[in-house]
Design an enzyme around this catalytic site. Sequence first.
Site, PDB file in Angstrom:
ATOM      1  N   ALA B  20      37.165  29.368  41.955  1.00  0.00           N
ATOM      2  CA  ALA B  20      37.112  28.102  42.694  1.00  0.00           C
ATOM      3  C   ALA B  20      37.856  28.255  44.009  1.00  0.00           C
ATOM      4  O   ALA B  20      38.518  27.354  44.482  1.00  0.00           O
ATOM      5  CB  ALA B  20      37.722  26.971  41.864  1.00  0.00           C
ATOM      6  N   GLY B  21      37.725  29.420  44.625  1.00  0.00           N
ATOM      7  CA  GLY B  21      38.396  29.674  45.896  1.00  0.00           C
ATOM      8  C   GLY B  21      37.490  29.356  47.066  1.00  0.00           C
ATOM      9  O   GLY B  21      36.796  28.345  47.072  1.00  0.00           O
ATOM     10  N   GLY B  24      33.963  29.448  45.990  1.00  0.00           N
ATOM     11  CA  GLY B  24      33.847  28.506  44.884  1.00  0.00           C
ATOM     12  C   GLY B  24      33.772  27.048  45.322  1.00  0.00           C
ATOM     13  O   GLY B  24      32.947  26.289  44.823  1.00  0.00           O
ATOM     14  N   ASP B  43      38.990  29.144  36.913  1.00  0.00           N
ATOM     15  CA  ASP B  43      39.842  29.790  37.922  1.00  0.00           C
ATOM     16  C   ASP B  43      41.289  29.701  37.452  1.00  0.00           C
ATOM     17  O   ASP B  43      41.748  28.642  37.045  1.00  0.00           O
ATOM     18  CB  ASP B  43      39.684  29.121  39.287  1.00  0.00           C
ATOM     19  N   ASN B  51      45.126  28.274  51.815  1.00  0.00           N
ATOM     20  CA  ASN B  51      43.765  28.042  51.321  1.00  0.00           C
ATOM     21  C   ASN B  51      43.115  26.863  52.032  1.00  0.00           C
ATOM     22  O   ASN B  51      41.900  26.733  52.070  1.00  0.00           O
ATOM     23  CB  ASN B  51      43.757  27.673  49.824  1.00  0.00           C
ATOM     24  N   LYS B  67      43.241  25.119  40.937  1.00  0.00           N
ATOM     25  CA  LYS B  67      42.071  25.053  41.815  1.00  0.00           C
ATOM     26  C   LYS B  67      40.858  24.483  41.090  1.00  0.00           C
ATOM     27  O   LYS B  67      40.137  23.645  41.631  1.00  0.00           O
ATOM     28  CB  LYS B  67      41.721  26.447  42.343  1.00  0.00           C
ATOM     29  N   ALA B 116      37.936  41.662  37.735  1.00  0.00           N
ATOM     30  CA  ALA B 116      37.312  40.497  37.114  1.00  0.00           C
ATOM     31  C   ALA B 116      35.789  40.553  37.263  1.00  0.00           C
ATOM     32  O   ALA B 116      35.051  40.159  36.361  1.00  0.00           O
ATOM     33  CB  ALA B 116      37.853  39.211  37.739  1.00  0.00           C
ATOM     34  N   CYS B 156      26.066  49.357  38.533  1.00  0.00           N
ATOM     35  CA  CYS B 156      25.119  50.465  38.674  1.00  0.00           C
ATOM     36  C   CYS B 156      25.371  51.277  39.940  1.00  0.00           C
ATOM     37  O   CYS B 156      25.085  52.464  39.996  1.00  0.00           O
ATOM     38  CB  CYS B 156      23.687  49.937  38.719  1.00  0.00           C
ATOM     39  N   CYS B 168      53.016  62.389  50.566  1.00  0.00           N
ATOM     40  CA  CYS B 168      53.937  62.937  51.553  1.00  0.00           C
ATOM     41  C   CYS B 168      53.778  62.299  52.925  1.00  0.00           C
ATOM     42  O   CYS B 168      54.714  62.286  53.719  1.00  0.00           O
ATOM     43  CB  CYS B 168      53.815  64.452  51.624  1.00  0.00           C
TER      44      CYS B 168
HETATM   45 ZN   LIG Z   1      24.433  49.194  35.399  1.00  0.00          ZN
END
Ligand SMILES: [Zn+2]
Lengths: 319, 648
Positions: B20-21, B24, B43, B51, B67, B116, B156, B168
């Site tokens: 729901a950002g 969203g 969310d 936001n 949210k 996610a 995929c 380094c």
């Molecule tokens: Zn796949």
Amino acid sequence: MNGEELTEQETALYDRQIRVWGVDAQRRLSKSHVFVSGLKGTAVEFCKNIVLAGVGSLTLNDDNPVTEDALAANFLIPLDEKMGGGGSLAELCCDSLKDFNPMVHVSVEKGDLSSFDVSFFEKFDVVVISCCSLAAKKSVNEKCRKLSKRVAFYTVDCRDSCGEIFVDLQKYSYAQKKADETVECQLQYPSFEEAIAIPWRSLPKKLAKLYYAMRVVERFEDVEKRKPGETSIEDLPSVLKLRNELCLAHSLNESQVPDSLLERLVVSTREFPPVSAILGGILGQEVIKAISGKGDPLKNFFFFDSVDGKGVIEDISTF
Amino acid sequence: MASSQHLSAIKGSKVLMVGAGGIGCELLKTLALSGFQDIHIIDMDTIEVSNLNRQFLFRQSHVGQSKAKVARDAVLRFRPQISITSYHANVKDSDFNVDFFKQFSVVLNGLDNLDARRHVNRLCLAAAVPLVESGTTGFLGQVTVHIKGQTECYECQPKPAPKTYPVCTITSTPSKFVHCIVWAKELLFAKLFGDKNQDNDLNVRSNDAASSSNHPEDVFERREDEDIEQYAKRIYDHVFGHNIESALANEETWKNRNRPRPIYVKDVLSDEPLQQNGISDKIPPTDNLSTVSAMAYLGLKNPQDIWSLKENSRVFFAALKLFFSKRQKEIGNLSFDKDDHLAVEIVTAAANIRAASFGIPLHSLFEAKGIAGNIVHAVATTNAIIAGLIVVEAIKVLQNDTKNCRMTYCLQHPSRKMLLMPVEPFEPNKSCYVCSETPLSLEVNTQRAKLRDVVEKIVKSKLGMNLPLITHGSGLLYEVGDDLEPDEVANYEANLEKVLSELPYAITGGSIITVEDLRQELVCKINIKHREEFDEEKEPDGMVLHGWTPSAAPAVENDNDAATNNGASTSSTSKSLPDDMEEDDELIIVETGIETIPAGKKRKLSDISNSETTDEKRAKKIPEQLEDDADVVVMLDDGNENGNNDIS
Ligand SMILES: [Zn+2]
């Protein structure tokens, strides 16, 4: 780059977008004045976007009462206000938009769009009109052009799941970023009247069909003295006839303006909300570009049709 | 298009929104306007000030609230008749299992992290629910449609890998400001305020005569009876002075580089005795620890200003002392958070002091915060456009109009005149380990690698499984879960420490193991191949997984530095060090799901216009354009993942 700094509050609120377009652009945005007439769904989407972006002021013009139809694509008007009160569309939208960003001055200008004279538009940097007649588009565009300062002029229309944006930045110069260097670019835009007067046969072969279809419907409404969007299936035969006449006059094959497309535009005049969101987003981006002077501006038409999913830029100018 | 059949498809549907950002908020609004009647939204985030400029359903007064819930309430105000169900929760919670997903007609993602996204992809596959996936960065965005068996799944195609830096470069030879930021954030900040037991590549040994003792001492340990100022000064001199001095001793390193300059407190703040910075008693008591600020104390106002070395040093001291005086309790378990103002201050200051040592241009707090916080650059308009496109695709999915589904790219510069470019979806990738049953193979030294290595480096980090279960033949080797008996837990813990070939069900070359994640309903078979040696540089995991789609582009930064440092090669072209400002264009951002159009694999444009050659050329440029802003995460290449915890 003149001295004025963004406030701490502005820096916090606009943090993410400043990271995209810079402090300088944000400063210009916050000093710009935008006028919008015709507050259906697409224009409302646009208003939301530029209020969030942080323009200096936004002036709304739409005296129409709130109808069921107007509500269909409007997310600015809470239910409790829909029934009672009887404020105009502009007044109700104004209240909600103010709420979106307290740093933007949102106000209402009453009156018929055609009644505003040249000097009225001088107050603005950007003028956007939506759902307007052909005559209104031409006349407001001309008024903007008469001013000594440059007022960026836009029209935006959405019918069914199709949309069109027209842009007139007159003579516009900007810094174009290319790999390492910045090149000073200058663009020359035609007015709406000049653009649509260009003979169709001289336009590129692969031009978006929507361009022709919109001109036919616009002309139909003009000839028949209809309000924008006041068409129905009964009008289709006359619209097709007009298409044939125009194609003949312009020596353009009728297949470039398909029946099916005209039917959609004539029959389903309501705005399709996802398409309104897309058009309002593209237009918002263009206005931000024009104000900030950052990024290549669109020249001079944009078309979107959700049937093929393409969002296409067409340059329709004699220059 | 807005026909009655498509309205009935919309009305009869039940959709799940994840996130729901930025996207969203736009999506929920557009769904409601389009006539959707039953919308569920998950969310786990709460609302923050930054936001508000684009997540337009939220107001100042909502800061701190869920949210999902606030978005729901806001949309119900203009569409009270529809049903919106909000969940203030992590989509990876066990409540959101396959059965939960099965109730939906389509799932719409507006997420901001890979982890996610992969999880939702797997659940959608398991539940056979179509997924419309999306992402934006600045003016770029894309919407893709994933339908099991008909189009490719989200996994995929290779995903852009997080950007990594050779250790380094960070510890010894920074050449860009981002290197200093990574050092300040991942090493110094972690050492000062984080978990003391965590590995850290910072040099903590001191040769300082004053502190000499027989045992090598960790200078970061605060000595008994040492006051904060003494401690702060010692740390400053150690990391900015002593450590640079030690590095300079290695002449080889600096043959082709500008030599850094050690910086000591006395050189910078000589004119103001440190005691005068004794601020702990001057700070007014406050209940709100999040407002503790070194800038405020020092009277520095504009985060866009670039501070001098002296100002940075003062910020460093002030911030360090504020941590020790006001936030003592948190020390030892802090990790960097871009919304923690004091943390941003000390990281900015430390990075700038280090940059000054190495002749790298200094940066403002604002810029440093962007780099350190992996902040996603977002604008409202792109989110609005992408949300509109998601709904357009969702409606096609609901009408079973799969053949017209498109993946759409929102571009910054038109390609073939298009700003919005639809592309036909790909077929499923037959060798995708997520949506096909193709086994993977793993080359590993079965006599040296422990089960823990396989779990951490392969099963969790590469295959993205959160709750893995590993079996070999009939034997269960490893499992996690809440319902395990204590002796089982102990048994699995013991297994983790065992070398593969010494496990109860020994894994050797030719073994086939099964790894699965019950929550994701994902099962993979892995063929084990024994291999003795691995190249430490190129195969740092000490094992190689095949059949898994690796990162799109090798994102390890030019590792000439590493080679030179090891004395192995001097092939590095001479470095353009100090005023190399190109770093400014190189956005360091957390992946937002902007996919690159894979090079060499041509997507079929819906409309192949074989028109002008200039258009052709421009079309070919798309991959580059998208790659410019592609997903990168700052990460040290020893596998210490960081930052990417903006889970929605
Ligand atoms: Zn796949």
